[in-house]
Structures are given as structure tokens and as C-alpha cells.
Design an enzyme around this catalytic site. Structure first.
Site, PDB file in Angstrom:
ATOM      1  CB  VAL A 133      -0.986   0.022   1.188  1.00 20.57           C
ATOM      2  CG1 VAL A 133      -1.985  -1.122   1.081  1.00 20.57           C
ATOM      3  CG2 VAL A 133      -0.242  -0.001   2.526  1.00 20.57           C
ATOM      4  CG  ASN A 192      -8.308  -4.261   7.244  1.00 24.48           C
ATOM      5  OD1 ASN A 192      -8.780  -3.959   8.334  1.00 24.48           O
ATOM      6  ND2 ASN A 192      -7.593  -5.374   7.046  1.00 24.48           N
ATOM      7  CB  SER A 214      -7.558   1.691  16.462  1.00 30.39           C
ATOM      8  OG  SER A 214      -7.485   1.322  17.829  1.00 30.39           O
ATOM      9  CE1 TYR A 230      -2.761  -0.360  15.666  1.00 32.32           C
ATOM     10  CE2 TYR A 230      -3.907   0.647  17.521  1.00 32.32           C
ATOM     11  CZ  TYR A 230      -3.916  -0.176  16.407  1.00 32.32           C
ATOM     12  OH  TYR A 230      -5.079  -0.796  16.033  1.00 32.32           O
ATOM     13  CB  ALA A 231      -2.214   6.003  19.914  1.00 29.28           C
ATOM     14  CB  ALA A 232       0.829   8.997  16.681  1.00 27.40           C
ATOM     15  CE  LYS A 258      -4.765   1.427  13.124  1.00 30.19           C
ATOM     16  NZ  LYS A 258      -5.283   0.888  11.842  1.00 30.19           N
TER      17      LYS A 258
END
Length: 238
Positions: free
Chosen positions: A46, A72, A127, A140-142, A144
Site C-alpha cells: 500500500v 484495512n 482504532s 500506533y495511536a498517533a 490511527k
């Protein structure tokens, strides 16, 4: 949630939420073009524009059009702030944010070639951690959070440009998928069963997320765009 005849491109389809989504699209009468970095059966990186061009061109040659995109593909991992390598942080950004951006950009361009006004549905897997806080998942949080807001902004932009292309976000809670469990470093999650616990049922299944994705792809969701739909059994509220 009838998807009869809809041609839908799905990234990250090799396992977990992507694989469950592919199966459900096909069960509802749609054509799911399953792609994955490892091949599922179509290989797609991707982060590479050329890969997107090739997959879209092949899909149009086979089916004549693309009606939907399920963005996804992503990566998971955890680590404390002082342990996170900058290159690893950039890898999260490249796959999660840039990969989704490229896919949406290329898909919208194709949809605009197919009809005027352009029509279609794009669903992005983010998420609940885009808006919730937890230790050890800064990368991961940043990414998302960036992904969720980017998708909402694109949805507004397309609507105001006169396109009938809906862009929505599904925000799962802790879902028991191979990618997520395998990405956790040894000892980081002492009790995976409690980590994915939700008020309604545990563990949350990939199929739960796929059902929401299928709804957003369908004509029944024709007046929903730029929405973030949490699918976490109430976990984010506890």
C-alpha cells in the site's frame, strides 16, 4: 446489507478483519478483490503508488469498475517511548497513513472516470486508540488518530466537490486477530483475555468489525459519510 454486484477492493485481506470482510462481502453477493502485502491472492504494497496503479488497472480490466474500497492494511506493535526507534515510527506512518492516502486517492480518481457524479463507498479501518489513551502504543495511536481525521476530512471534501463518494471510519476495540497478538512483545500483555475484554462479550471478533464495514459499503448507509463508528462493545467507555 445487500452487496450484489458491487466490486470492492480490500487491503490487508490476508487475515483478521480483512479476511473476515472479504468473506462477508462475497457472502452478501459482492465481488471482493483481496489484496495483501504477502499476497491474498493479489499482492499489494500500500505504500507504493505503482502497486496501486497496477491493482486498480487489473481490477477494472476484469470487472469494469470499482465500487468500493476497504482500506484495512496496517501494522501493530507496542513499545515504551524511550525504546521506540524513529525508523519504526516512520514505518507506522508509511503503512497506516500514507498507504491509506494513496489508496483513497487512486480509488477516487478511478471512480471519477466511471461516472459523473462519481459514486462509491470507502471504509477505513482505524482504532478506538485514535481517541483513547494507553501506555506503550504511541506510534500506533498517533497514526490511527491521523488516519481517522484524514478520512473524515476527505469525506467532507468529496461531498462538497459534488461526488457521491462516502468515506467512513470503523474504529475497532481490542480485536483478537493474529496480527495484533503477534505484534505484542513478550510480557507486554500479561493476560490477552482480559486485554480484549468488553462489557458485551469477550473476545471481540474480526467478524464483528466486518459486519459494520459491510453496512457502510451498502446502499443502506447511503446518508452516512465522514463518520467514525466505534465497534468495541462499549470497551472505550469503561
Amino acid at each position: 446489507m445487500n452487496l450484489d454486484g458491487k466490486i470492492i477492493l480490500v487491503t490487508g485481506a490476508g487475515s483478521g478483519i480483512g479476511a473476515a470482510t472479504v468473506a462477508l462481502i462475497r457472502a452478501r453477493g459482492g465481488v471482493a478483490i483481496a489484496t495483501d502485502l504477502k499476497g491474498a491472492p493479489t499482492r499489494l504494497d500500500v505504500t507504493k503508488a505503482d502497486d496501486w496503479d497496477a491493482v486498480i488497472a487489473d481490477s477494472v480490466a476484469r470487472y469494469g469498475r470499482i465500487d468500493g474500497l476497504v482500506s484495512n492494511a496496517g501494522i501493530a506493535g507496542a513499545g515504551l517511548l524511550v525504546e521506540i526507534d524513529l525508523n519504526e515510527f516512520r514505518r507506522f506512518t508509511a503503512v497506516t497513513v500514507e498507504g491509506a492516502f494513496l489508496g483513497i486517492q487512486k480509488t477516487v480518481a478511478q471512480m471519477r472516470l466511471q461516472s459523473f457524479p462519481a459514486q462509491g463507498s470507502i471504509v477505513v479501518t482505524s482504532s478506538v486508540m485514535a481517541t483513547q489513551a494507553a501506555p506503550g502504543i504511541a506510534s500506533y495511536a498517533a497514526t490511527k488518530a491521523a488516519l481517522s481525521n484524514m478520512a473524515r476530512a476527505i469525506g467532507i471534501e468529496l461531498g462538497r466537490k459534488g461526488d457521491f463518494i462516502r468515506v467512513n471510519v470503523v474504529a475497532p476495540g481490542g480485536t483478537a486477530t493474529p496480527m495484533l497478538i503477534d505484534a505484542m512483545p513478550p510480557g507486554f500483555v500479561d493476560d490477552p483475555a482480559s486485554w480484549v475484554d468488553v462489557p458485551l462479550r469477550e473476545p471481540q471478533r474480526a467478524e464483528d468489525i466486518a459486519e459494520t464495514i459491510a453496512f457502510l459499503l451498502s446502499d443502506e448507509a447511503s446518508f452516512i459519510t465522514s463518520a467514525i463508528m466505534a465497534v468495541d462493545g462499549g470497551w472505550s467507555l469503561t
